[in-house]
Scaffold this active site. Structure first.
Site, PDB file in Angstrom:
ATOM      1  N   LYS A  37       0.983  -0.555   0.005  1.00 53.90           N
ATOM      2  CA  LYS A  37      -0.368   0.271  -0.003  1.00 53.90           C
ATOM      3  C   LYS A  37       1.053   0.900   0.134  1.00 53.90           C
ATOM      4  O   LYS A  37       0.265   2.376  -0.385  1.00 53.90           O
ATOM      5  CB  LYS A  37      -0.683   0.058   1.152  1.00 53.90           C
ATOM      6  CG  LYS A  37      -1.435  -1.144   1.497  1.00 53.90           C
ATOM      7  CD  LYS A  37      -2.737  -1.470   3.094  1.00 53.90           C
ATOM      8  CE  LYS A  37      -3.552  -2.628   2.798  1.00 53.90           C
ATOM      9  NZ  LYS A  37      -3.991  -2.867   4.348  1.00 53.90           N
ATOM     10  N   GLY A  38       1.775   0.442   0.714  1.00 47.34           N
ATOM     11  CA  GLY A  38       2.515   2.622   0.691  1.00 47.34           C
ATOM     12  C   GLY A  38       2.865   3.233  -0.527  1.00 47.34           C
ATOM     13  O   GLY A  38       3.316   4.318  -0.266  1.00 47.34           O
ATOM     14  N   GLU A  93       7.704   2.465  -6.374  1.00 46.72           N
ATOM     15  CA  GLU A  93       7.807   2.110  -4.601  1.00 46.72           C
ATOM     16  C   GLU A  93       8.194   4.170  -3.954  1.00 46.72           C
ATOM     17  O   GLU A  93       8.025   4.307  -3.969  1.00 46.72           O
ATOM     18  CB  GLU A  93       8.606   1.489  -4.652  1.00 46.72           C
ATOM     19  CG  GLU A  93       8.791  -0.054  -4.637  1.00 46.72           C
ATOM     20  CD  GLU A  93       8.499  -0.108  -2.947  1.00 46.72           C
ATOM     21  OE1 GLU A  93       7.160   0.257  -2.213  1.00 46.72           O
ATOM     22  OE2 GLU A  93       8.683  -1.369  -2.758  1.00 46.72           O
ATOM     23  N   ASP A  94       6.932   3.188  -2.162  1.00 46.70           N
ATOM     24  CA  ASP A  94       7.805   4.192  -1.487  1.00 46.70           C
ATOM     25  C   ASP A  94       9.326   4.392  -1.174  1.00 46.70           C
ATOM     26  O   ASP A  94       9.686   4.934  -0.945  1.00 46.70           O
ATOM     27  CB  ASP A  94       6.571   3.779  -0.019  1.00 46.70           C
ATOM     28  CG  ASP A  94       6.551   2.284  -0.307  1.00 46.70           C
ATOM     29  OD1 ASP A  94       7.724   1.630  -0.500  1.00 46.70           O
ATOM     30  OD2 ASP A  94       6.080   2.523   1.047  1.00 46.70           O
ATOM     31  N   ASP A  97      14.942  -0.356   0.585  1.00 46.35           N
ATOM     32  CA  ASP A  97      15.570  -0.376   1.827  1.00 46.35           C
ATOM     33  C   ASP A  97      16.409  -1.748   1.292  1.00 46.35           C
ATOM     34  O   ASP A  97      17.979  -1.082   1.056  1.00 46.35           O
ATOM     35  CB  ASP A  97      14.471  -1.032   3.110  1.00 46.35           C
ATOM     36  CG  ASP A  97      15.571  -0.780   4.357  1.00 46.35           C
ATOM     37  OD1 ASP A  97      17.050  -0.223   4.499  1.00 46.35           O
ATOM     38  OD2 ASP A  97      14.446  -1.433   5.320  1.00 46.35           O
ATOM     39  N   LYS A 125      17.567   4.076   1.323  1.00 44.42           N
ATOM     40  CA  LYS A 125      18.289   3.673   2.237  1.00 44.42           C
ATOM     41  C   LYS A 125      19.399   2.956   1.538  1.00 44.42           C
ATOM     42  O   LYS A 125      19.958   1.680   1.414  1.00 44.42           O
ATOM     43  CB  LYS A 125      17.786   2.569   3.319  1.00 44.42           C
ATOM     44  CG  LYS A 125      16.505   3.853   4.047  1.00 44.42           C
ATOM     45  CD  LYS A 125      16.063   2.200   5.433  1.00 44.42           C
ATOM     46  CE  LYS A 125      14.397   3.180   6.119  1.00 44.42           C
ATOM     47  NZ  LYS A 125      14.231   2.002   6.757  1.00 44.42           N
ATOM     48  N   PHE A 147      13.895   4.614  10.138  1.00 42.76           N
ATOM     49  CA  PHE A 147      12.567   3.322  10.437  1.00 42.76           C
ATOM     50  C   PHE A 147      11.551   4.970  10.062  1.00 42.76           C
ATOM     51  O   PHE A 147      11.104   6.442  10.699  1.00 42.76           O
ATOM     52  CB  PHE A 147      11.769   3.156  10.973  1.00 42.76           C
ATOM     53  CG  PHE A 147      10.594   2.122  10.706  1.00 42.76           C
ATOM     54  CD1 PHE A 147      10.847   1.252   9.900  1.00 42.76           C
ATOM     55  CD2 PHE A 147       9.775   2.407  11.028  1.00 42.76           C
ATOM     56  CE1 PHE A 147       9.735   0.485   9.314  1.00 42.76           C
ATOM     57  CE2 PHE A 147       7.888   2.440  10.356  1.00 42.76           C
ATOM     58  CZ  PHE A 147       8.602   1.128   9.648  1.00 42.76           C
ATOM     59  N   VAL A 148      10.780   5.491   9.118  1.00 42.19           N
ATOM     60  CA  VAL A 148      10.129   6.584   8.409  1.00 42.19           C
ATOM     61  C   VAL A 148       8.885   5.665   9.062  1.00 42.19           C
ATOM     62  O   VAL A 148       8.640   5.335   7.633  1.00 42.19           O
ATOM     63  CB  VAL A 148      11.378   7.283   7.861  1.00 42.19           C
ATOM     64  CG1 VAL A 148      12.026   7.951   7.562  1.00 42.19           C
ATOM     65  CG2 VAL A 148      10.896   6.187   6.174  1.00 42.19           C
ATOM     66  N   ASP A 154       4.102   3.469   6.013  1.00 42.92           N
ATOM     67  CA  ASP A 154       3.271   3.256   7.917  1.00 42.92           C
ATOM     68  C   ASP A 154       4.023   2.778   8.461  1.00 42.92           C
ATOM     69  O   ASP A 154       5.255   1.665   8.924  1.00 42.92           O
ATOM     70  CB  ASP A 154       1.958   1.666   7.808  1.00 42.92           C
ATOM     71  CG  ASP A 154       2.617   0.727   7.640  1.00 42.92           C
ATOM     72  OD1 ASP A 154       3.719   0.319   6.444  1.00 42.92           O
ATOM     73  OD2 ASP A 154       1.604   0.285   7.840  1.00 42.92           O
ATOM     74  N   ARG A 160      -0.221   6.388   7.603  1.00 43.79           N
ATOM     75  CA  ARG A 160      -0.008   6.600   6.451  1.00 43.79           C
ATOM     76  C   ARG A 160      -0.230   7.554   5.562  1.00 43.79           C
ATOM     77  O   ARG A 160      -0.110   9.097   4.465  1.00 43.79           O
ATOM     78  CB  ARG A 160      -0.418   5.915   5.450  1.00 43.79           C
ATOM     79  CG  ARG A 160      -0.269   4.355   5.716  1.00 43.79           C
ATOM     80  CD  ARG A 160      -1.262   3.470   4.618  1.00 43.79           C
ATOM     81  NE  ARG A 160      -0.874   1.718   4.700  1.00 43.79           N
ATOM     82  CZ  ARG A 160      -0.110   1.267   4.663  1.00 43.79           C
ATOM     83  NH1 ARG A 160       1.494   1.489   3.760  1.00 43.79           N
ATOM     84  NH2 ARG A 160       0.384  -0.091   5.968  1.00 43.79           N
TER      85      ARG A 160
END
Ligand code: 5GP
Length: 180
Positions: A37-38, A93-94, A97, A125, A147-148, A154, A160
């Site tokens: 969902k990001g 993508e959000d 990582d 990242k 962690f954001v 979320d 979100r």
């Protein structure tokens, strides 16, 4: 919670990315694939900043792992609605990582023989990358290993809807609505 990237900075960056994508894809009738969902907020702003024919499709994947780290084992919850064979594909993508999620997606979607496949991520990242061959073609912001949340991202389904990107701090974890 500490703001890392303001709403205004995000807006400017999204417009910049949309301009780059417009140059590269204007004549290509691309399909932008949102990874749910990001990415839903980023993709909706990005798509509206582009003024040429394109299509949108969505995938939902779940990465096994704990709340804040992905394991790289990816399960498809929802596949694309349409075929991507011979299409120019941009995965949106959000956050990139470790690269494990996107590494898996690129391999899986690549097997469907698209004309091309590229990655556009709002955040990256870099120092966590295990799948070294994965790098995004379009990157909004490089961030540290924090962690954001916010702008689609979320923690346990919350945050979100924040308009900015913020760093989740220890004290935020004590918020009542996050209790099990
Ligand atoms: P990767 O497979 O590249 O390690 O992880 C990608 C996915 O992990 C992202 O799509 C996102 O769902 C989650 N993720 C990684 N870092 C963060 C973060 O800082 N905040 C949030 N909310 N999700 C993250």
């Amino acid at each position: 919670m500490k703001t890392l990237i303001s709403e205004f900075a995000i807006k400017e960056k999204v417009e910049e990315l949309a301009q780059q994508l417009s140059i590269d894809y204007k004549q290509k009738n691309p399909v932008l694939i949102g990874v749910l969902k990001g990415s839903f907020i980023f993709l909706s702003d990005l798509a509206r900043a582009m003024d040429f024919p394109l299509q949108l499709d969505f995938m939902s994947v779940s990465s096994y792992g704990d709340d804040t780290k992905s394991s790289g084992i990816v399960r498809i919850i929802k596949d694309l609605d349409d075929t991507i064979t011979d299409r120019h594909v941009v995965i949106v993508e959000d956050i990139l990582d470790t690269g494990l999620t996107l590494g898996y997606l690129v391999e899986m979607l690549g097997a469907r023989k698209p004309a091309s496949i590229r990655i556009c991520t709002l955040l990256s990242k870099n120092h966590n990358r295990k799948t070294v061959h994965i790098s995004a073609d379009y990157v909004g912001f490089e961030i540290e290993d924090k962690f954001v949340v916010g702008y689609g991202l979320d923690y346990r389904g919350y945050f979100r809807n924040l308009p900015n990107i913020a760093e989740l701090e220890e004290e935020d974890l004590a918020l009542g609505f996050l209790a099990d």
